[in-house]
Design an enzyme around this catalytic site. Sequence first.
Site, PDB file in Angstrom:
ATOM      1  N   ARG B  73     133.273  19.543 105.070  1.00  0.00           N
ATOM      2  CA  ARG B  73     134.486  20.471 104.574  1.00  0.00           C
ATOM      3  C   ARG B  73     133.876  21.547 103.923  1.00  0.00           C
ATOM      4  O   ARG B  73     134.333  22.924 104.127  1.00  0.00           O
ATOM      5  CB  ARG B  73     135.536  19.634 103.775  1.00  0.00           C
ATOM      6  CG  ARG B  73     135.979  18.612 104.713  1.00  0.00           C
ATOM      7  CD  ARG B  73     137.196  17.881 103.860  1.00  0.00           C
ATOM      8  NE  ARG B  73     137.685  16.705 104.785  1.00  0.00           N
ATOM      9  CZ  ARG B  73     137.354  15.584 104.320  1.00  0.00           C
ATOM     10  NH1 ARG B  73     136.820  15.184 103.322  1.00  0.00           N
ATOM     11  NH2 ARG B  73     138.011  14.419 105.094  1.00  0.00           N
ATOM     12  N   LYS B 185     128.448   1.368 107.252  1.00  0.00           N
ATOM     13  CA  LYS B 185     129.383   0.241 106.865  1.00  0.00           C
ATOM     14  C   LYS B 185     130.306   0.895 105.820  1.00  0.00           C
ATOM     15  O   LYS B 185     129.993   1.878 105.209  1.00  0.00           O
ATOM     16  CB  LYS B 185     128.754  -0.805 106.214  1.00  0.00           C
ATOM     17  CG  LYS B 185     127.800  -0.566 104.921  1.00  0.00           C
ATOM     18  CD  LYS B 185     127.509  -1.909 104.428  1.00  0.00           C
ATOM     19  CE  LYS B 185     126.933  -1.848 102.887  1.00  0.00           C
ATOM     20  NZ  LYS B 185     128.126  -1.803 101.942  1.00  0.00           N
ATOM     21  N   ASP B 214     123.287  -0.919 108.941  1.00  0.00           N
ATOM     22  CA  ASP B 214     123.452  -1.694 107.769  1.00  0.00           C
ATOM     23  C   ASP B 214     122.030  -1.422 107.235  1.00  0.00           C
ATOM     24  O   ASP B 214     120.941  -2.090 107.916  1.00  0.00           O
ATOM     25  CB  ASP B 214     123.555  -3.320 107.827  1.00  0.00           C
ATOM     26  CG  ASP B 214     123.569  -4.026 106.663  1.00  0.00           C
ATOM     27  OD1 ASP B 214     123.174  -3.391 105.735  1.00  0.00           O
ATOM     28  OD2 ASP B 214     124.124  -5.192 106.559  1.00  0.00           O
ATOM     29  N   HIS B 215     121.780  -0.690 106.203  1.00  0.00           N
ATOM     30  CA  HIS B 215     120.478  -0.253 105.917  1.00  0.00           C
ATOM     31  C   HIS B 215     119.563  -1.616 105.587  1.00  0.00           C
ATOM     32  O   HIS B 215     118.071  -1.445 105.816  1.00  0.00           O
ATOM     33  CB  HIS B 215     120.266   0.714 104.929  1.00  0.00           C
ATOM     34  CG  HIS B 215     120.602   0.245 103.509  1.00  0.00           C
ATOM     35  ND1 HIS B 215     121.802   0.311 103.012  1.00  0.00           N
ATOM     36  CD2 HIS B 215     119.832  -0.229 102.621  1.00  0.00           C
ATOM     37  CE1 HIS B 215     121.739  -0.587 101.819  1.00  0.00           C
ATOM     38  NE2 HIS B 215     120.518  -0.636 101.420  1.00  0.00           N
ATOM     39  N   LYS B 219     114.906  -2.675 106.452  1.00  0.00           N
ATOM     40  CA  LYS B 219     113.997  -2.848 105.592  1.00  0.00           C
ATOM     41  C   LYS B 219     112.689  -3.771 106.178  1.00  0.00           C
ATOM     42  O   LYS B 219     113.061  -4.854 106.807  1.00  0.00           O
ATOM     43  CB  LYS B 219     114.508  -3.705 104.281  1.00  0.00           C
ATOM     44  CG  LYS B 219     115.187  -2.894 103.367  1.00  0.00           C
ATOM     45  CD  LYS B 219     115.792  -3.858 102.105  1.00  0.00           C
ATOM     46  CE  LYS B 219     116.858  -2.834 101.083  1.00  0.00           C
ATOM     47  NZ  LYS B 219     116.189  -1.912 100.485  1.00  0.00           N
ATOM     48  N   GLU B 253     122.008  -7.343  91.768  1.00  0.00           N
ATOM     49  CA  GLU B 253     121.933  -5.944  91.217  1.00  0.00           C
ATOM     50  C   GLU B 253     121.831  -5.778  89.562  1.00  0.00           C
ATOM     51  O   GLU B 253     122.914  -6.614  88.906  1.00  0.00           O
ATOM     52  CB  GLU B 253     122.949  -5.010  91.868  1.00  0.00           C
ATOM     53  CG  GLU B 253     122.857  -5.175  93.168  1.00  0.00           C
ATOM     54  CD  GLU B 253     123.998  -4.165  93.968  1.00  0.00           C
ATOM     55  OE1 GLU B 253     123.933  -3.058  94.126  1.00  0.00           O
ATOM     56  OE2 GLU B 253     125.165  -4.804  93.858  1.00  0.00           O
ATOM     57  N   HIS B 277     125.353  -7.227 104.014  1.00  0.00           N
ATOM     58  CA  HIS B 277     124.033  -7.571 103.691  1.00  0.00           C
ATOM     59  C   HIS B 277     123.813  -9.152 103.783  1.00  0.00           C
ATOM     60  O   HIS B 277     123.035  -9.582 104.320  1.00  0.00           O
ATOM     61  CB  HIS B 277     123.615  -7.175 102.265  1.00  0.00           C
ATOM     62  CG  HIS B 277     123.943  -5.625 102.386  1.00  0.00           C
ATOM     63  ND1 HIS B 277     123.729  -4.784 103.236  1.00  0.00           N
ATOM     64  CD2 HIS B 277     124.326  -4.724 101.122  1.00  0.00           C
ATOM     65  CE1 HIS B 277     123.971  -3.492 102.834  1.00  0.00           C
ATOM     66  NE2 HIS B 277     123.918  -3.514 101.687  1.00  0.00           N
ATOM     67  N   LYS B 377     126.939  -7.844  90.248  1.00  0.00           N
ATOM     68  CA  LYS B 377     126.384  -6.703  89.801  1.00  0.00           C
ATOM     69  C   LYS B 377     125.999  -7.061  87.982  1.00  0.00           C
ATOM     70  O   LYS B 377     126.610  -7.911  87.778  1.00  0.00           O
ATOM     71  CB  LYS B 377     127.335  -5.531  89.715  1.00  0.00           C
ATOM     72  CG  LYS B 377     127.421  -4.828  91.002  1.00  0.00           C
ATOM     73  CD  LYS B 377     128.324  -3.626  91.020  1.00  0.00           C
ATOM     74  CE  LYS B 377     128.111  -2.892  92.190  1.00  0.00           C
ATOM     75  NZ  LYS B 377     127.226  -2.421  92.574  1.00  0.00           N
TER      76      LYS B 377
END
Lengths: 317, 526
Positions: B73, B185, B214-215, B219, B253, B277, B377
């Site tokens: 944009r 995702k 899905d990164h 890996k 995390e 994940h 988290k």
Amino acid sequence: MVTVGTWRDDAASMGSVLHALDDLRCRDHRGAVRTSFLTLLVVGDAAIEVDDVFDTVHGLGEHQPSRVVALRLLPGDEHRLAARVGVHLLPRGNQCLGIDDVALELSGEVTAHLDSVVEPLTLPDLPVVVWCRKDHPDPDDPLLQTADHLIVDSALAGGRAGLGHLQRLRRRVQVSDFAWLRLLPLRRQLAMVARRPGVRPVLDHVSAATVGGTALERSLLAGWLADRLPGVAIDEDDRSGGPSIVLATGEVEVTVTQADATVTASVVQGDRPAWESTIGALPATTEALLASALLQLRPDPVFDGALATAARRSDGG
Amino acid sequence: MDASAGVLGRPADDALAHPLFEGLGVDRAASPAAVVIFGASGDLTSRKLMPALQALASRGQLSPGTAIVGVGRTDLGDEGFRRQMRQAVEAAGGRRPGGKVDEQAWAQLEEGFRYVAGGYDDLATYKRLGEVLEDLDRDHGTAGNRLHYLSTPPGVFSAVVHQLGAAGLHHPARGGQFCRVVIEKPFGRDLDSARRLDHELHEVLEEDQIYRIDHYLGKETVQNVLALRFANTIFEPVWSRQYVDSVQITVAESEGVGHRAGFYEQAGALRDIVQNHLLQVLALTVMEPPASMSPTGIRNEKVKALDAVDVLEPHEVLSDTVRAQYGGGWLGGEDVPGYLEEDGVAPDSRTETYLAMRLRVDNWRWAGVPFYLRTGKRLPKRVTEVALEFSRVPHLPFAPTQAVQLGPNALVLRIQPDEGITLRFGAKVPGQAFDVRTVSMDFSYGAAFLEEAPEAYERLLLDALLGDPTLFIRTDEVEQAWRIAQPLLETWAEKPVLPVPYEAGTWGPVEADRLLEADGRRWRQP
């Protein structure tokens, strides 16, 4: 890199060297469990600077062999076994890589039995790479029985005349040659040119090729082209300059030349330049060549074919 | 055809199929293509996509005929986009030792930057894009190949794909070329919306054109789970209910919600981590050996694995899951705020930042083995791991005092950040007595190879360009994952369960500990 400890003895035995390695590793608990993957044996004569060797290998950073054994072979019949051992830790994230350096100076009868010296020092079940810094070893050298892979530099060992000998060595063990690895940017640039629109079909109709560079470079490039493009006439251009390849069809010429740290590719159609590109190539330092060789421990049929053909051409066969 | 592709590698583009180019180490190289990034001015493009493309160029894996077209944009213009991408590459260190940009690789990409400004639901944007793509085919050699990458908010996925269709940009410019669409995702917010999105995508695209990313699957160490299990004799025989007592999968995390509060408030840990994940890692852990490492072979087995996961009944959602939210606390020497004090978070938010659950996998291999999954988290450290805890030996021939320090054997697959494998076993304590104590042996994955591991996005972008869907999620995998997550969403909606609090810097609430204690087990401390 953190040095856990060092040890030296000018009249050592292999037992004392092995004891020193164990003892030094026990000084730091981080070395108790570690991941190992390769032993590198470096062989040279009295001119070899062992510290230079270790500097080169340490220059590979975290991608260096787990154990480096440098053998400095001295002239004379008097028995001598002087040893220097260093155990180091290279921090990597939360872990440390363990690295052992062993430098041995040998003279006398023991130099004919190097396999008995290095066998106890190789890491079990892992590849052993022998790097001959200058001369090619004899194909019957017992040290090669220990080796899974041999690294040489034909530019320092016989040049073009040594290719036949290298071919005989190749029948004993996998070989990487720094002289061949130095030509990789040239070959890669040719592949990049081929991916330009319109260039790829030209390569299917090559009728003649010319190679340039030193006698050794010309020999390797000619051997490679003859092996890869059977039936194509190959000339050598012995004017001075870096390695080069010219591939010609009736109408189009593709030229790739390597000079210092650049590789230039050009396409000429008829008399008109159609396209030209110059790229930078990473300097072929000893560290870079060693890293490249250690990354390619698998069989390299392209080099094997190039070497066999080059050796045959050099022998006039 | 299918078996020749897949994670075992795929040949380079046709231009490199020539005797002169064998053995050059560019055995996975993409054909010329226009990579069209929707959401080009966004964070993902700068932090991940552009550095990954630069790294691929640096490795010689992108064709010189590759163009990168930004759509967004914000009106950046070609030059502004090029400048922004250059900054992104510099910030990422150019993927070169010493952090210098590989100028040769940059020069290869530099000529191919284009930018198209406009709204995602405005057909005019796509008409302009079409003209740019035609120009690139003609002048830059992109050869009619397109890879559309939707790095946009999920709410516009459907609009972008439909406008691509309306503008005729959903198929290759010429026969024999490709047009693929990569979608980030989340794939829906629940089972219904996922099915709806899927239906809308399939109105325009064929399934083999859709690459759901899905990164995590990019890996190296996630892929290494497959290598570990299926390339070795010693692990697979004990990889079953006969020897495994329980399995714990942790995705922890240490960071808080940060600047993602707007997204996270709508998602929570279930949608952000578990549905994708965590369940992907679970599928790789429990799947049966595929007949081949082909995309179909692997994805079929993953779907079967997820299909075997027992869906929780509403009463089990209450008893077998723990939903929690972090409060303030000390983490890494810092006094960190609680979730409700974070910017952008509603003061009465019920969003979970932690989720622990007990699942069953009802099949021949895993019946009776509990799978404990947790994510959160503000946990003490960032770690992802799969831990298989083994049953005890049937009889210990030692006196009780001799084995008091002996724990169960365990095999831990560490996925990040310290990738590797830990094997825990008993050993005799040196000395006159015969005491047995648990010791652990660590294998460091990164230290065992000279080769550099590519970043996840490098791997996945190249796979998408090569047309290898193995590491992308198929539509039925998405549906299976939502089937497992859906009962939690429904139960939480019907019987609002307030997330229990846990202190930042701890491994979660005491209720999560009780979940395992009830089974006579305890959480690992990674």
